[in-house]
Scaffold this active site. Structure first.
Site, mmCIF file in Angstrom:
data_model
loop_
_atom_site.group_PDB
_atom_site.id
_atom_site.type_symbol
_atom_site.label_atom_id
_atom_site.label_comp_id
_atom_site.label_asym_id
_atom_site.label_seq_id
_atom_site.Cartn_x
_atom_site.Cartn_y
_atom_site.Cartn_z
ATOM 1 N N LYS A 1 0.828 -1.203 0.000
ATOM 2 C CA LYS A 1 0.000 0.000 0.000
ATOM 3 C C LYS A 1 0.863 1.255 0.000
ATOM 4 O O LYS A 1 0.578 2.210 -0.724
ATOM 5 C CB LYS A 1 -0.946 -0.010 1.206
ATOM 6 N N SER A 2 1.903 1.275 0.811
ATOM 7 C CA SER A 2 2.761 2.458 0.891
ATOM 8 C C SER A 2 3.425 2.758 -0.455
ATOM 9 O O SER A 2 3.481 3.911 -0.902
ATOM 10 C CB SER A 2 3.834 2.259 1.967
ATOM 11 N N GLY B 1 -5.002 8.150 5.336
ATOM 12 C CA GLY B 1 -4.110 9.131 5.938
ATOM 13 C C GLY B 1 -2.875 9.380 5.100
ATOM 14 O O GLY B 1 -2.364 10.501 5.043
ATOM 15 N N ASP C 1 2.066 -1.067 11.975
ATOM 16 C CA ASP C 1 0.789 -1.536 11.424
ATOM 17 C C ASP C 1 0.489 -2.982 11.775
ATOM 18 O O ASP C 1 -0.658 -3.433 11.639
ATOM 19 C CB ASP C 1 0.778 -1.376 9.899
ATOM 20 N N ARG D 1 -7.282 -3.367 9.554
ATOM 21 C CA ARG D 1 -6.344 -4.274 10.225
ATOM 22 C C ARG D 1 -6.994 -4.963 11.430
ATOM 23 O O ARG D 1 -6.658 -6.103 11.751
ATOM 24 C CB ARG D 1 -5.080 -3.521 10.615
ATOM 25 N N ARG E 1 2.838 6.007 -3.310
ATOM 26 C CA ARG E 1 3.960 6.836 -3.739
ATOM 27 C C ARG E 1 4.176 6.740 -5.248
ATOM 28 O O ARG E 1 4.536 7.729 -5.891
ATOM 29 C CB ARG E 1 5.216 6.439 -2.955
ATOM 30 N N GLN F 1 5.068 9.084 7.137
ATOM 31 C CA GLN F 1 4.148 10.040 6.527
ATOM 32 C C GLN F 1 4.636 11.473 6.712
ATOM 33 O O GLN F 1 4.585 12.279 5.784
ATOM 34 C CB GLN F 1 2.741 9.867 7.111
#
Length: 446
Positions: free
Chosen positions: A35-36, A108, A333, A406, A40, A184
């Site tokens: 996801k990160s 977020g 996470d 999660r 990006r 972040q």
């Protein structure tokens, strides 16, 4: 074994009923894209010159929010899929003033990272918001350092919460000593620093995930990293970014659910394929190793600058451990699912220095403790963590995800080892990061 999704008004319940004779988990699992990295890649592709292609993109709700926002600001992004997404970037500094409000949904990452770009786009006005959960999450951690760079941002409660309004300005590079280790925060300021005058440096108290640094370098940003001081510096206005071909590895945060599932269900063995094992993200592997889990990395390789491996995990007895300090940012996470592992470990597991979890999609410390305790766990909530007594017997009951992806998936894994039926309310939240979680669960149960 019965795994059932049941529609209830506007939500879905996940119902898990283990057979009385027990189950085991076997097979290979292909997990969704990270996801990160997906966020990006969409953002940098949008502000680069030329074409960017992305393979293996996560198809969860959060990346869709990022793509929708950047489409509104002029980037041409093809329909999202996990085969190949193409982006025609508009160039650094060329985001257009949108006609409507940018909506980050539940993400977020979308909102915080995007703020760095919006604040540095001079003479343009932007408004951003999100869903109920996102509007309750603190934005001052990025708004304040952006203000030090010269940004003009207005929002609720002294600019701390969305909706936010931004008047783009020419920013000035700063050296920011972040009070928390947050990818972040770091990424937001690096993106702002791309168009700022001079250098922008961010120093953290501990190392956070470094996907932004790796990808910014790949796109051509002038960037340097000092690992001794946990600092990263970007030189502003040093040239354009160039489109790239990105391959997104599997998300280790999604792999974590299967790592724990196989580790706690007797007789299980799973092969989890194509997992990103960036060292700033592998705290989960280190902690499970401390607990005695049988996990082996196979087929290790590099994929577009990111380390990747297949993970083979087998059932084995676990023992409790202490989790705290610099490792926390590298597994933040994964703490809810680690709490599930700790319930099946011998002895006590303590988690500290994780107060950051109180301002995620839910208060993950409070929710993890309350929902697992409903099932018979012995978890004490600490101000900055959890204390978990292992060796308990779980009993199925009604639980709630609190619309946190999660939490929903962690409860599902706990339900595999419970006696009787567990119902997880609002389980559709899992789609935020793992759209095919339930079908994968069904596939590996034997």
């Amino acid at each position: 074994m019965v795994v059932l999704l049941k529609n209830t008004s506007s939500h879905q319940d996940l119902i898990v009923t283990p057979p009385t004779e027990g189950i085991s988990l076997h097979g290979s699992v292909k997990i969704p894209g990270d996801k990160s990295i997906s966020h990006r890649a969409l953002m940098l592709g949008s502000i680069a010159q030329g074409k960017t292609t992305i393979q293996g993109l996560l198809l969860g709700e959060d990346p869709h929010s990022t793509a929708a926002c950047f489409r509104m600001m002029g980037a041409t992004i093809s329909e999202l899929n996990d085969t190949e997404v193409s982006i025609e970037g508009i160039g650094l500094g060329n985001l257009r003033e949108p006609k409507g409000v940018l909506n980050a949904g539940n993400s977020g990452t979308t909102l915080r990272l995007m703020l760095g770009l919006l604040a540095s786009h001079g003479d343009r006005f932007f408004t951003v918001t999100g869903d109920d959960s996102l509007r309750s999450r603190p934005m001052s951690r990025v708004v304040k350092p952006l203000a030090q760079m010269g940004a003009t941002i207005w929002g609720r409660e002294d600019n701390a919460f969305a909706p936010l309004a931004i008047r783009g300005r020419q920013l000035q590079g700063i050296h920011y000593h972040s009070p928390i280790a947050s990818a972040q925060v770091k990424s937001c300021l690096l993106l702002a620093g791309l168009s700022a005058q001079g250098k922008t440096t961010i120093t953290e108290p501990a190392l956070s995930r470094d996907h932004s640094e790796r990808m910014l370098k790949a796109f051509g940003a002038e960037l340097s990293v000092d690992r001794e001081t946990n600092s990263v510096t970007v030189v502003g206005r040093s040239g354009s970014l160039q489109g790239q071909n990105i391959i997104v590895p599997g998300d280790i945060s999604s792999a974590a659910f299967w790592l724990v599932a196989a580790a706690i269900v007797p007789g299980s063995e799973l092969l989890i394929e194509n997992v990103g094992v960036n060292p700033t993200r592998t705290g989960i592997l280190e902690v499970l190793a401390m607990m005695g889990a049988d996990i082996v990395q196979e087929n290790e390789r590099l994929v577009t600058g990111e380390p990747v491996a297949d993970l083979r995990v087998r059932y084995g007895k676990l023992k409790g451990c202490a989790i705290a300090g610099d490792i926390i940012p590298r597994l933040i996470d994964e703490i809810p699912i680690l709490a599930v592992a700790a319930m099946f470990a011998e002895g006590t597991t303590t988690i500290k220095d994780a107060a950051e979890l109180r301002v995620k999609e839910s208060d993950r410390l409070a929710v993890t403790a309350s929902e697992l305790n409903r099932m018979g766990a012995k978890i004490t909530e600490l101000p900055d963590g959890l204390e978990i007594t292992g060796g308990v017997t779980l009993t199925g009951c009604e639980t709630d995800s609190y619309t946190d992806h999660r939490i929903a998936m962690s409860l599902a894994i706990a339900a595999l080892a419970a006696k009787g039926t567990t119902t997880i309310h609002r389980a559709e939240a899992a789609a935020v990061s793992y759209p095919n979680f339930v079908s994968t669960l069904e596939k590996i149960i034997q």
